[in-house]
Design a protein around this motif. Sequence first.
Motif, PDB file in Angstrom:
ATOM      1  N   ILE A 290       0.832  -1.207   0.000  1.00 40.68           N
ATOM      2  CA  ILE A 290       0.000   0.000   0.000  1.00 40.68           C
ATOM      3  C   ILE A 290       0.869   1.260   0.000  1.00 40.68           C
ATOM      4  N   GLU A 291       1.899   1.222   0.821  1.00 36.19           N
ATOM      5  CA  GLU A 291       2.787   2.378   0.952  1.00 36.19           C
ATOM      6  C   GLU A 291       3.407   2.753  -0.418  1.00 36.19           C
ATOM      7  N   ASP A 292       3.786   1.727  -1.175  1.00 34.85           N
ATOM      8  CA  ASP A 292       4.405   1.983  -2.485  1.00 34.85           C
ATOM      9  C   ASP A 292       3.411   2.646  -3.445  1.00 34.85           C
ATOM     10  N   VAL A 293       2.181   2.158  -3.412  1.00 35.06           N
ATOM     11  CA  VAL A 293       1.171   2.723  -4.326  1.00 35.06           C
ATOM     12  C   VAL A 293       0.884   4.177  -3.945  1.00 35.06           C
ATOM     13  N   ILE A 294       0.758   4.392  -2.644  1.00 36.82           N
ATOM     14  CA  ILE A 294       0.449   5.745  -2.162  1.00 36.82           C
ATOM     15  C   ILE A 294       1.589   6.706  -2.545  1.00 36.82           C
ATOM     16  N   ASN A 295       2.816   6.249  -2.359  1.00 41.22           N
ATOM     17  CA  ASN A 295       3.957   7.108  -2.725  1.00 41.22           C
ATOM     18  C   ASN A 295       3.959   7.410  -4.222  1.00 41.22           C
ATOM     19  N   GLU A 296       3.616   6.407  -5.019  1.00 46.86           N
ATOM     20  CA  GLU A 296       3.582   6.635  -6.472  1.00 46.86           C
ATOM     21  C   GLU A 296       2.499   7.679  -6.819  1.00 46.86           C
TER      22      GLU A 296
ATOM     23  N   LEU B  96      -6.230   0.822 -12.893  1.00 49.22           N
ATOM     24  CA  LEU B  96      -6.427  -0.196 -13.933  1.00 49.22           C
ATOM     25  C   LEU B  96      -6.633  -1.602 -13.362  1.00 49.22           C
ATOM     26  N   ASP B  97      -6.667  -1.733 -12.055  1.00 50.52           N
ATOM     27  CA  ASP B  97      -6.793  -3.059 -11.433  1.00 50.52           C
ATOM     28  C   ASP B  97      -8.080  -3.755 -11.871  1.00 50.52           C
ATOM     29  N   PRO B  98      -7.977  -5.004 -12.377  1.00 52.63           N
ATOM     30  CA  PRO B  98      -9.183  -5.669 -12.881  1.00 52.63           C
ATOM     31  C   PRO B  98     -10.197  -6.008 -11.792  1.00 52.63           C
ATOM     32  N   SER B  99      -9.729  -6.287 -10.600  1.00 50.92           N
ATOM     33  CA  SER B  99     -10.670  -6.648  -9.535  1.00 50.92           C
ATOM     34  C   SER B  99     -10.154  -6.144  -8.194  1.00 50.92           C
ATOM     35  N   PRO B 100     -10.257  -4.828  -7.988  1.00 49.71           N
ATOM     36  CA  PRO B 100      -9.589  -4.217  -6.823  1.00 49.71           C
ATOM     37  C   PRO B 100     -10.134  -4.670  -5.477  1.00 49.71           C
ATOM     38  N   THR B 101     -11.359  -5.205  -5.452  1.00 50.67           N
ATOM     39  CA  THR B 101     -11.895  -5.595  -4.145  1.00 50.67           C
ATOM     40  C   THR B 101     -11.843  -7.108  -3.943  1.00 50.67           C
ATOM     41  N   SER B 102     -11.071  -7.799  -4.768  1.00 55.79           N
ATOM     42  CA  SER B 102     -10.948  -9.256  -4.615  1.00 55.79           C
ATOM     43  C   SER B 102     -10.456  -9.614  -3.214  1.00 55.79           C
TER      44      SER B 102
ATOM     45  N   TYR C 227      -7.374  -6.080   2.081  1.00 57.37           N
ATOM     46  CA  TYR C 227      -6.394  -5.193   1.441  1.00 57.37           C
ATOM     47  C   TYR C 227      -7.090  -3.919   0.965  1.00 57.37           C
ATOM     48  N   ALA C 228      -8.246  -4.114   0.289  1.00 53.24           N
ATOM     49  CA  ALA C 228      -8.958  -2.965  -0.278  1.00 53.24           C
ATOM     50  C   ALA C 228      -9.322  -1.957   0.822  1.00 53.24           C
ATOM     51  N   LYS C 229      -9.748  -2.461   1.968  1.00 56.31           N
ATOM     52  CA  LYS C 229     -10.145  -1.548   3.050  1.00 56.31           C
ATOM     53  C   LYS C 229      -8.937  -0.727   3.542  1.00 56.31           C
ATOM     54  N   GLU C 230      -7.828  -1.413   3.749  1.00 58.86           N
ATOM     55  CA  GLU C 230      -6.623  -0.699   4.199  1.00 58.86           C
ATOM     56  C   GLU C 230      -6.170   0.301   3.135  1.00 58.86           C
ATOM     57  N   PHE C 231      -6.265  -0.134   1.883  1.00 59.93           N
ATOM     58  CA  PHE C 231      -5.825   0.732   0.787  1.00 59.93           C
ATOM     59  C   PHE C 231      -6.695   1.994   0.716  1.00 59.93           C
ATOM     60  N   TYR C 232      -8.017   1.815   0.802  1.00 59.35           N
ATOM     61  CA  TYR C 232      -8.910   2.982   0.715  1.00 59.35           C
ATOM     62  C   TYR C 232      -8.705   3.934   1.896  1.00 59.35           C
ATOM     63  N   LYS C 233      -8.402   3.364   3.071  1.00 54.32           N
ATOM     64  CA  LYS C 233      -8.134   4.231   4.239  1.00 54.32           C
ATOM     65  C   LYS C 233      -6.912   5.115   3.954  1.00 54.32           C
ATOM     66  N   ALA C 234      -5.876   4.488   3.408  1.00 53.90           N
ATOM     67  CA  ALA C 234      -4.640   5.245   3.120  1.00 53.90           C
ATOM     68  C   ALA C 234      -4.879   6.262   2.004  1.00 53.90           C
ATOM     69  N   LEU C 235      -5.691   5.870   1.039  1.00 52.77           N
ATOM     70  CA  LEU C 235      -5.957   6.743  -0.114  1.00 52.77           C
ATOM     71  C   LEU C 235      -6.730   8.002   0.303  1.00 52.77           C
TER      72      LEU C 235
ATOM     73  N   GLU D 134     -19.129  -1.519   4.819  1.00 53.45           N
ATOM     74  CA  GLU D 134     -17.908  -0.880   5.330  1.00 53.45           C
ATOM     75  C   GLU D 134     -16.944  -0.590   4.158  1.00 53.45           C
ATOM     76  N   LEU D 135     -16.804  -1.589   3.280  1.00 58.18           N
ATOM     77  CA  LEU D 135     -15.916  -1.424   2.134  1.00 58.18           C
ATOM     78  C   LEU D 135     -16.439  -0.314   1.227  1.00 58.18           C
ATOM     79  N   PHE D 136     -17.753  -0.318   1.006  1.00 51.88           N
ATOM     80  CA  PHE D 136     -18.352   0.710   0.147  1.00 51.88           C
ATOM     81  C   PHE D 136     -18.090   2.104   0.730  1.00 51.88           C
ATOM     82  N   ASP D 137     -18.319   2.265   2.032  1.00 52.83           N
ATOM     83  CA  ASP D 137     -18.122   3.584   2.654  1.00 52.83           C
ATOM     84  C   ASP D 137     -16.667   4.041   2.538  1.00 52.83           C
ATOM     85  N   LEU D 138     -15.756   3.092   2.755  1.00 53.85           N
ATOM     86  CA  LEU D 138     -14.330   3.453   2.662  1.00 53.85           C
ATOM     87  C   LEU D 138     -13.966   3.849   1.235  1.00 53.85           C
TER      88      LEU D 138
END
Length: 439
Positions: free
Chosen positions: A196-202, A214-220, A224-232, A252-256
């Motif tokens: 996550i840190e690498d994506v956020i830095n990019e 471009l992720d084909p299935s980001p909530t698979s 991970y998706a929840k942590e990623f959306y929090k950081a985003l 919860e995932l939808f709200d994040l």
Amino acid sequence: MKILFITPYDNNYRYKSAFTKSLSYMPLTMPYLAALTPEEYGAQFKAIDEGVQKCNYEKLGFYDIVAITAVTSSVKRGYELAAYFKKKGSYIVMGGHHVTLLPEEAMQHADTVMTGPADRIWRTFIEDFAKGAPKKRYDGAHCDIGTANVIPKRDLMQKSKYIGVPTVIANFGCTNNCEFCVINSFWGGKYSARKIEDVINEIRSLNSKYILFLDPSPTSNRAYAKEFYKALADLKIKWAGLCTTDIYEDKELFDLMIQSGCIGVLMGFETFSAENLKESHKRNKIEQYKAVVDQFHQKGVTILGTFMLGFDGDTKESILKMPDYIEEIGVDIPRFAILTPYPNTPTYRRLALDGRMISKDWNDYDSIHATFVPKNFTSQELEELLVSVSNECYTVKRILKRAVKNKYGGLLKLGVNLGFRIYNKKVKKTLKKNWSTRA
Ligand code: SF4
């Protein structure tokens, strides 16, 4: 070492108007491979994306390596380019979805083929090439090194040819197993994600208020998706990306997702038939379609919904009802495609076993031509149905209705709808010409 990357144009290219071309987004394969080339070789790069730019290859100098990435509908063009550059003495590498599905075929045109994600094997190939001992084949999906943390060399691409929104990849593969999809063949059925840190830095380094994932299935991987959306969310950007309809089941995932700045999603609804969903192993629930669209609309998110025609459960009547159903659920930008059994996918194997595959011309695998015999009508009727539903869904009346129904997305939504209306007219013209030649 001079390396030329080419993404060949696919068969759909000729249906695009200047406007739809201007909606193209930057592909990242070529920038990633350039970034992954070890610096010690002092490589010089050039990238050509034929989907958006023309190139006079005669005027290009010599390249040691020509790397071509192709999907099925662009692979014939890819082979043509491979032959052209081979004659000039370049070393030809081919990869991409089609090459992964049919590596033996690609081997007849390329010196080296790469199956699966090339970013995992590119460095090894370059090292082998520099030693004068490149292998005939490298398999990325079986290589577990993960994606190196590199920033793709976006400057390699002609930025002005793309929408002004940078593209980013955070994760790879999909945990679903839709029968027609090439993702699992490509990623070897595996799902993985970047740190996550690498994506956020990019994303920070891109200095943009908007991002297209471009992720084909980001909530698979929901954790991970929840942590990623929090950081985003901390970046206060707006973004668009893909999403599956089962997001409806995880509030919860939808709200994040919303809090992280989501303003647009592409969702594969595919069909309004439970039988078709079962046939294709698609894990959608039709009864949730309207609710999930409403949920997104309430938060100001625009929905581009994709729909597929030609499943065994489809009848002429059921397909012709689709524009009304689409209007009912409220999708902002609908897209139609003919079910395309890409070679070596489970759908292809099933239909081939039944003797229903009719085209081996890879140019036809563009989601506009019928490449198989449908169950309840002829192949030509399937193409006619594509034209009929596209015509009906893109009447000015329906476009305006969609534009006012969900007030978000405004002019861009209207523009994209009108762009697809023009695209559909070109598709119709081409298909009609084919039908009259066949008659
Ligand atoms: S959910 Fe999407 S990416 Fe995943 S297998 Fe199905 S069609 Fe492919």
